[in-house]
Write a protein that holds these residues in place. Structure first.
Motif, mmCIF file in Angstrom:
data_model
loop_
_atom_site.group_PDB
_atom_site.id
_atom_site.type_symbol
_atom_site.label_atom_id
_atom_site.label_comp_id
_atom_site.label_asym_id
_atom_site.label_seq_id
_atom_site.Cartn_x
_atom_site.Cartn_y
_atom_site.Cartn_z
ATOM 1 N N GLY A 128 0.818 -0.641 0.085
ATOM 2 C CA GLY A 128 0.002 0.051 -0.209
ATOM 3 C C GLY A 128 1.395 0.964 0.146
ATOM 4 O O GLY A 128 1.617 1.871 0.137
ATOM 5 N N ALA A 129 0.561 2.224 -0.241
ATOM 6 C CA ALA A 129 0.671 3.442 -0.108
ATOM 7 C C ALA A 129 -0.178 5.030 -0.433
ATOM 8 O O ALA A 129 -1.156 4.494 -1.035
ATOM 9 C CB ALA A 129 1.789 3.788 -1.818
ATOM 10 N N TYR A 151 5.229 9.771 -2.640
ATOM 11 C CA TYR A 151 4.169 8.629 -1.894
ATOM 12 C C TYR A 151 4.981 8.759 -0.413
ATOM 13 O O TYR A 151 6.231 8.653 -0.494
ATOM 14 C CB TYR A 151 4.204 8.011 -3.297
ATOM 15 C CG TYR A 151 5.077 6.663 -3.189
ATOM 16 C CD1 TYR A 151 5.881 6.063 -2.333
ATOM 17 C CD2 TYR A 151 5.852 7.256 -4.389
ATOM 18 C CE1 TYR A 151 6.122 5.067 -2.919
ATOM 19 C CE2 TYR A 151 7.224 6.750 -4.836
ATOM 20 C CZ TYR A 151 7.065 5.337 -4.361
ATOM 21 O OH TYR A 151 8.303 4.098 -4.290
ATOM 22 N N GLU A 152 4.466 7.992 0.275
ATOM 23 C CA GLU A 152 4.412 7.048 1.090
ATOM 24 C C GLU A 152 4.093 5.503 1.536
ATOM 25 O O GLU A 152 3.482 5.129 1.030
ATOM 26 C CB GLU A 152 4.565 7.631 2.448
ATOM 27 C CG GLU A 152 4.869 6.982 3.502
ATOM 28 C CD GLU A 152 4.228 8.768 5.023
ATOM 29 O OE1 GLU A 152 3.941 7.800 6.021
ATOM 30 O OE2 GLU A 152 3.918 9.736 4.893
ATOM 31 N N VAL A 153 5.422 5.001 1.588
ATOM 32 C CA VAL A 153 5.038 3.648 1.925
ATOM 33 C C VAL A 153 5.627 2.984 3.274
ATOM 34 O O VAL A 153 7.440 3.536 3.351
ATOM 35 C CB VAL A 153 5.568 2.855 0.611
ATOM 36 C CG1 VAL A 153 6.639 2.608 0.368
ATOM 37 C CG2 VAL A 153 5.176 1.000 0.286
ATOM 38 N N ASN A 154 5.333 2.407 4.008
ATOM 39 C CA ASN A 154 5.673 1.723 5.505
ATOM 40 C C ASN A 154 6.376 3.330 5.966
ATOM 41 O O ASN A 154 7.507 2.557 6.612
ATOM 42 C CB ASN A 154 7.049 0.376 5.216
ATOM 43 C CG ASN A 154 6.011 -0.162 4.174
ATOM 44 O OD1 ASN A 154 4.861 -0.737 4.682
ATOM 45 N ND2 ASN A 154 6.923 -1.649 3.739
ATOM 46 N N SER A 213 10.325 9.257 -3.877
ATOM 47 C CA SER A 213 9.918 9.908 -4.743
ATOM 48 C C SER A 213 10.160 9.577 -6.584
ATOM 49 O O SER A 213 11.474 8.891 -6.140
ATOM 50 C CB SER A 213 9.723 11.864 -4.704
ATOM 51 O OG SER A 213 11.242 11.839 -5.139
ATOM 52 N N PHE A 214 9.524 9.635 -7.603
ATOM 53 C CA PHE A 214 10.327 9.645 -8.746
ATOM 54 C C PHE A 214 9.672 10.418 -9.874
ATOM 55 O O PHE A 214 9.070 11.278 -9.242
ATOM 56 C CB PHE A 214 10.350 7.756 -9.047
ATOM 57 C CG PHE A 214 8.467 7.554 -9.233
ATOM 58 C CD1 PHE A 214 7.929 8.464 -10.269
ATOM 59 C CD2 PHE A 214 7.746 7.459 -8.583
ATOM 60 C CE1 PHE A 214 6.660 7.664 -10.304
ATOM 61 C CE2 PHE A 214 6.338 7.150 -8.159
ATOM 62 C CZ PHE A 214 5.838 6.954 -9.432
#
Length: 112
Positions: free
Chosen positions: A14-15, A35-38, A43-44
């Protein structure tokens, strides 16, 4: 752009998409996605260009999280599960352009 929560229960990832912005790099748009994950912020970015055949394209090296984020932003579910690089076409650019608050005005258009 408000935070967008995306999940892929099948893969257990999830993100939260925090931001997407457009910046000018020469005469081409660079799209940056944050984005945020864990609990960590990632970013990209990728640059759109016109290829020799006259078509608009961009390529992005992806991971499972990036694929999830890009599928949510573009509405293209076929991106999920892909590895290595994925190519984007004009339909993907138009899908990204729908997000309010993303600054496309530097390219002559305005968004309300």
């Amino acid at each position: 752009m408000r935070d967008i929560v995306v999940e892929d229960a099948e893969r257990g990832i999830g993100a939260v998409i925090r931001d997407m912005r457009v910046e000018r790099e020469g005469d081409r748009p660079r799209i940056t996605v944050e984005y945020e994950v864990n609990g960590r912020v990632e970013s990209f970015s990728f640059i759109w260009g016109v290829k020799t055949d006259g078509k608009i394209r961009a390529s992005v090296w992806i991971s499972d999280e990036k694929a999830l984020v890009l599928a949510a932003l573009t509405g293209d579910e076929t991106i999920k599960g892909k590895r290595d690089a994925v190519s984007f076409h004009a339909k993907h650019l138009f899908a990204l352009a729908k997000y309010k608050g993303v600054r496309w005005s530097c390219y002559g258009g305005t968004q309300k």
